[in-house]
Design an enzyme around this catalytic site. Structure first.
Site, mmCIF file in Angstrom:
data_model
loop_
_atom_site.group_PDB
_atom_site.id
_atom_site.type_symbol
_atom_site.label_atom_id
_atom_site.label_comp_id
_atom_site.label_asym_id
_atom_site.label_seq_id
_atom_site.Cartn_x
_atom_site.Cartn_y
_atom_site.Cartn_z
ATOM 1 N N HIS A 14 0.848 -1.407 -0.141
ATOM 2 C CA HIS A 14 0.115 -0.053 -0.061
ATOM 3 C C HIS A 14 0.951 1.200 0.155
ATOM 4 O O HIS A 14 1.803 1.343 0.914
ATOM 5 C CB HIS A 14 -0.876 -0.028 1.177
ATOM 6 C CG HIS A 14 -1.756 1.286 1.232
ATOM 7 N ND1 HIS A 14 -2.642 1.758 0.202
ATOM 8 C CD2 HIS A 14 -1.911 2.012 2.207
ATOM 9 C CE1 HIS A 14 -3.188 2.839 0.492
ATOM 10 N NE2 HIS A 14 -2.891 2.912 1.797
ATOM 11 N N ASP A 126 -7.787 1.909 1.743
ATOM 12 C CA ASP A 126 -7.705 2.862 3.177
ATOM 13 C C ASP A 126 -8.325 3.835 3.126
ATOM 14 O O ASP A 126 -8.086 5.170 3.716
ATOM 15 C CB ASP A 126 -6.062 2.882 3.211
ATOM 16 C CG ASP A 126 -5.726 3.210 4.672
ATOM 17 O OD1 ASP A 126 -6.437 3.286 5.371
ATOM 18 O OD2 ASP A 126 -4.872 3.906 4.839
#
Length: 902
Positions: A14, A126
């Site tokens: 990420h 996220d």
């Protein structure tokens, strides 16, 4: 029969482009990761795939440093090893406009196609909550699965839905307000549940015993998801060996180095029939309320203001004007607008636009905002000149007149006060003749100037002498041309300017008499127009009476100040903190301006507030004391907080414009403005992405956070069956409906904190937001039913600046007053007027603000007489539509129409 379980291990990292380190420091680690990944693909045939976080900007950033790797990266994509897109960046969905979310998807698809393939997974790992229209947007883009990490509280004990739980499994159906539905997959064990897999047998046995149990708690199928990576996680180079170890330990489990394509296909084939369906926005409303991260909407408000300004300049000014110029025969600057959009979107990752990074990150963002705005401003200016050069004015204005054109780039007819600077006379600038030129310009008389429209009607106007000003031209065929000019600023009420069109006026000499004076004697604390009466009380609060229905709102506009010992992510008031307000505090009040078309009342509060938190907070931050455990209080020392409020009421406009200005010298605090409505409503409405989202006023029983702040884009609305109040804002994205028995709307103007928060100690002194601040918002009272939607339209228009430009008396192919696009549709909001990114076609986009079916008619487009067509968010051509033909629109549907130019 026992079904074999499959462990799908998906490698990823990420990639927060900038966060606790500034961009370039994170990028160095990105280059290291990509170099290692390429080497691993070449050396290990069992390392099958890598998911590059759903955002193509990662490759853009890498290849800027490593252009020699372009073909290798493209080959990895074509071979199905590297999965890229569908987004350009991983945005915060609620803090970026509806169109910004679409442009993000368009840019990601365009970039990914250049490499050979687009990952058709709606990836939201996220996001700080997820937009309710995501399923519709994804379905229009050919994506039927969304993967997300926040917003839903999954499963009860033994996979049962109990109490406030929203889904029995990590898999669920997710439905938009229009009815579009996708398969939703929640990272129930977060997107790092398969990171750093051991290759040692003993460690692996303990690892997998725990991980398998956790995954099985939530999965509805035998296909278990393990995300092999985390934030900025380097690629696991020994993964193949680790999976071989896992296979030897668990021969009854099938371990595969998988991809989202393979994993999702297997999950779909095995889904049970009893999946839950979740609806609309995913904002973690069934939790305790502390980790929704909604307060990022008020962190570093100056960033949100800049973002709103640039987004609006691009999508609601520059693009429509460029389309008008295109329809009039000029080239559309697609390359410039694409660059400006990408530059802006580089500020849209969640840790960037949310204001929850270190100070260096947000300094760099300001530069990007400036760069994007400069391009948008120049595109708008060039487009204006291209259009105005074709407007014929000689038949309606005398040769001595100074024509100027007012453009309304919103989708609806508009009335309002316009300000435009005009040059009365211009003289080429030559150094040796400077004094003579300036003297000649100063001698010009400005008496007896009036403003007239194209029908010859004289309009009341205020003409301000700006004196002698310097200017220059940059011709396309020769060197720059400096000049000096005598300039004036003209303010007047422009009435009924058509949506997506313009009206032309002129500053004219009136030899029959002097101009009608615009300035009038004013006194008192009351002002009114044909719609509203506004009265200011001694403490600076004000009341609004709506003459159309007799409703009255009183006690509006008090300021509230409280302490904040939280961080950039989360607001938390000190224990036993007492709210301070300006109610009862005498204010200095005066009428600052009054003309026949506008009145401005200025209110000044001279207030003192605590200077900061006490010294305890220094220690608690340094020692990483969790914010919920902090004991810090507010300091006894105070600093001045002088607040100037300007109330502006324009004739012909049923809304009150408010400007709040102050210098912030305090720290660790929050400032809000309060609007008690005296409306008891179980639900209210907030402008979100392509919808006016209905939200519960009282949170769920699980909610323990005293605060219930939420996101908005352009407005928040509270109403009952008889009346309502819409508060429209410019770059103010946080509000709260207070549970105070008065239906009070609280809008956050400033939140000042000292640290980033999250996983470590990161001091952010610039997040205290010291210095001067100016905030703008509008109050729009309304009656029932359709009046509500008109208030939404007014809030949208309030964000869009008027555009006016000087022309000249000339022949031309365009009339003095004109509408380039004419459309109709009750309950519909125009979202985009642009050119297609991959063709010369015109693209128009609307969405239905309501929960009822609607009907759209595109009645006229300048220069286009051929068939239109239905399109989608990817601007792909669909079925034909005739001009003027009714187009049915579902409740909450997003509709895109394309038009081919001759």
């Amino acid at each position: 029969m026992t079904v074999q379980k499959t462990a799908h291990v998906i490698s990823h990292s990420h990639w927060d482009r900038e966060w606790y380190l500034p961009f370039e420091k994170h990028r160095i680690r990105l280059v290291e990761l990509m170099d290692a990944l390429i080497e691993l693909f070449e050396s290990d045939p069992d390392f099958r795939s890598f998911h590059l976080d759903g955002q193509t900007i990662v490759l853009e950033d890498y290849l800027q440093i490593r252009p020699d790797k372009q073909e290798i990266v493209a080959r990895m994509v074509r071979e199905g090893k590297l999965h890229i897109g569908p987004w350009y960046i991983l945005q915060d969905e609620f803090l970026t406009s509806s169109e910004a979310n679409i442009r993000n998807l368009l840019a990601g698809h365009a970039d990914a196609r250049k490499f050979g393939a687009v990952s058709k997974i709606g990836y939201f790992p996220d996001s700080f909550g997820n937009m309710g229209q995501a399923p519709q947007i994804l379905m229009q883009a050919g994506i039927d699965t969304a993967v997300f990490g926040r917003g839903v509280k999954p499963v009860g004990l033994n996979n049962e839905v109990k109490g406030a739980y929203e889904s029995a499994f990590s898999e669920m159906n997710w439905q938009s307000p229009d009815g579009s539905s996708v398969l939703g997959i929640l990272f129930a064990n977060w997107y790092h549940n398969g990171m750093e897999i051991p290759d040692n047998a003993d460690e692996a046995a303990a690892y997998w015993a725990r991980k398998m149990t956790d995954a099985e708690k939530y999965a509805s199928t035998p296909h278990l998801l393990f995300m092999n990576g985390c934030d900025h996680q380097p690629v696991q180079t020994n993964l193949s060996e680790a999976l071989r170890t896992a296979r030897s330990l668990y021969p009854d489990v099938r371990f595969v180095h998988s991809s989202f394509d393979d994993y999702v296909a297997n999950v779909k084939a095995a889904l049970p029939s009893n999946l839950s369906t979740i609806h609309g926005e995913l904002r973690s409303q069934r939790t305790n309320g502390w980790w929704t991260l909604a307060n990022t909407a008020s962190a570093r408000v100056y960033l949100k203001q800049a973002n709103q300004r640039v987004q609006t300049q691009l999508e609601k000014v520059a693009e429509p004007l460029a389309v008008f110029a295109m329809l009039a025969g000029h080239a559309y600057p697609q390359h410039l607008l694409a660059y400006a959009w990408k530059t802006l979107m580089q500020n849209h990752p969640h840790d960037s636009i949310c204001g929850c990074s270190v100070d260096e990150v947000h300094r760099e963002m300001q530069v990007r905002f400036d760069k994007s705005f400069q391009v948008a401003e120049q595109v708008a200016s060039d487009s204006l000149q291209a259009i105005v050069s074709q407007i014929g004015t000689e038949a309606v204005f005398a040769e001595s007149s100074i024509p100027f054109t007012v453009f309304n780039t919103s989708g609806w007819v508009r009335t309002g006060v316009v300000s435009v600077d005009l040059e009365i006379k211009r003289l080429p600038f030559a150094g040796g003749k400077r004094e003579r030129i300036i003297s000649e310009l100063k001698e010009l008389s400005l008496n007896r100037f009036v403003v007239k429209d194209a029908s010859g009607n004289r309009l009341d106007a205020a003409v301000e002498d700006l004196g002698v000003t310097f200017g220059y031209e940059l011709p396309k065929d020769r060197f720059r041309q400096p000049y000096m000019a005598r300039s004036v600023r003209v303010r007047f009420l422009a009435q009924h300017v058509p949506g997506l069109g313009y009206r032309t006026f002129a500053l004219c000499r009136d030899e029959s008499g002097s101009a009608v004076p615009a300035i009038r004697q004013a006194e008192g604390r009351r002002m009114e127009n044909e719609f509203l009466t506004v009265t200011v009380a001694e403490d600076g609060t004000y009341g609004i009476e709506d003459k159309r229905n007799g409703s009255v709102f009183t006690g509006l506009g008090a300021y509230e100040n409280v302490g904040d010992v939280g961080n950039e992510y989360i607001f938390r008031a000190p224990d036993s903190d007492v709210s301070l307000t300006t109610r009862g505090l005498p204010a200095d009040i005066c009428v600052e301006e009054q003309t026949s078309f506008r009145t401005v009342i200025a209110i000044v509060h001279r207030w003192n507030v605590p200077a900061s938190a006490d010294d305890v907070l220094d220690r608690e931050v340094a020692e990483f004391v969790p914010f919920l455990e902090r004991k810090a209080q507010r300091s006894e020392r105070t600093v001045p907080l002088a607040i100037t409020t300007r109330l502006t009421l324009e004739q012909g406009v049923p809304q009150l414009h408010v400007q709040t200005s102050f210098r912030n010298e305090a720290k660790d605090h929050r400032l809000r403005v309060l609007f008690p409505t005296q409306i008891d409503a179980k639900v209210h409405y907030a402008d979100s992405v392509f919808e006016a989202a209905e939200r519960e006023t009282v949170p769920a029983p699980t909610w323990t956070n005293p605060s219930h702040c939420q996101h908005m884009q352009a407005f928040v609305n509270v109403r009952d069956t008889a009346r309502g109040l819409t508060v429209g804002t410019l770059g103010l994205n946080e509000y709260e409906l207070l549970r105070d028995g008065q239906g009070t709307i609280a809008v956050t103007l400033l939140r000042a904190v000292r640290e980033l928060g999250d996983w470590g100690v990161f001091h952010t002194p610039e997040a205290q937001c010291p210095g001067d601040h100016t905030l703008e918002y509008v109050l729009i009272p309304h009656g029932p039913d359709q009046d509500t939607e008109q208030s939404y339209v007014a809030a949208y228009q309030a964000q869009i600046p008027w555009t006016a430009v000087q022309g000249q008396v000339q022949p031309g192919s365009l009339p003095p007053d004109h509408q380039f696009v004419r459309w109709s549709g009750d309950g519909l909001a125009l979202s985009a007027v642009k050119r297609c990114g991959s063709s010369e076609d015109l693209m128009l986009r609307w969405f239905n603000m309501t929960k009822r079916p609607a009907e759209l008619r595109v009645e006229q487009i300048h220069g286009i007489e051929r068939m239109l067509y239905r399109s989608n968010v990817l601007e792909e051509e669909g079925g034909g539509v005739r001009l003027g033909e009714p187009i049915p629109v579902r409740p909450a549907e997003i509709v895109t129409i394309g038009g081919k130019r001759p």
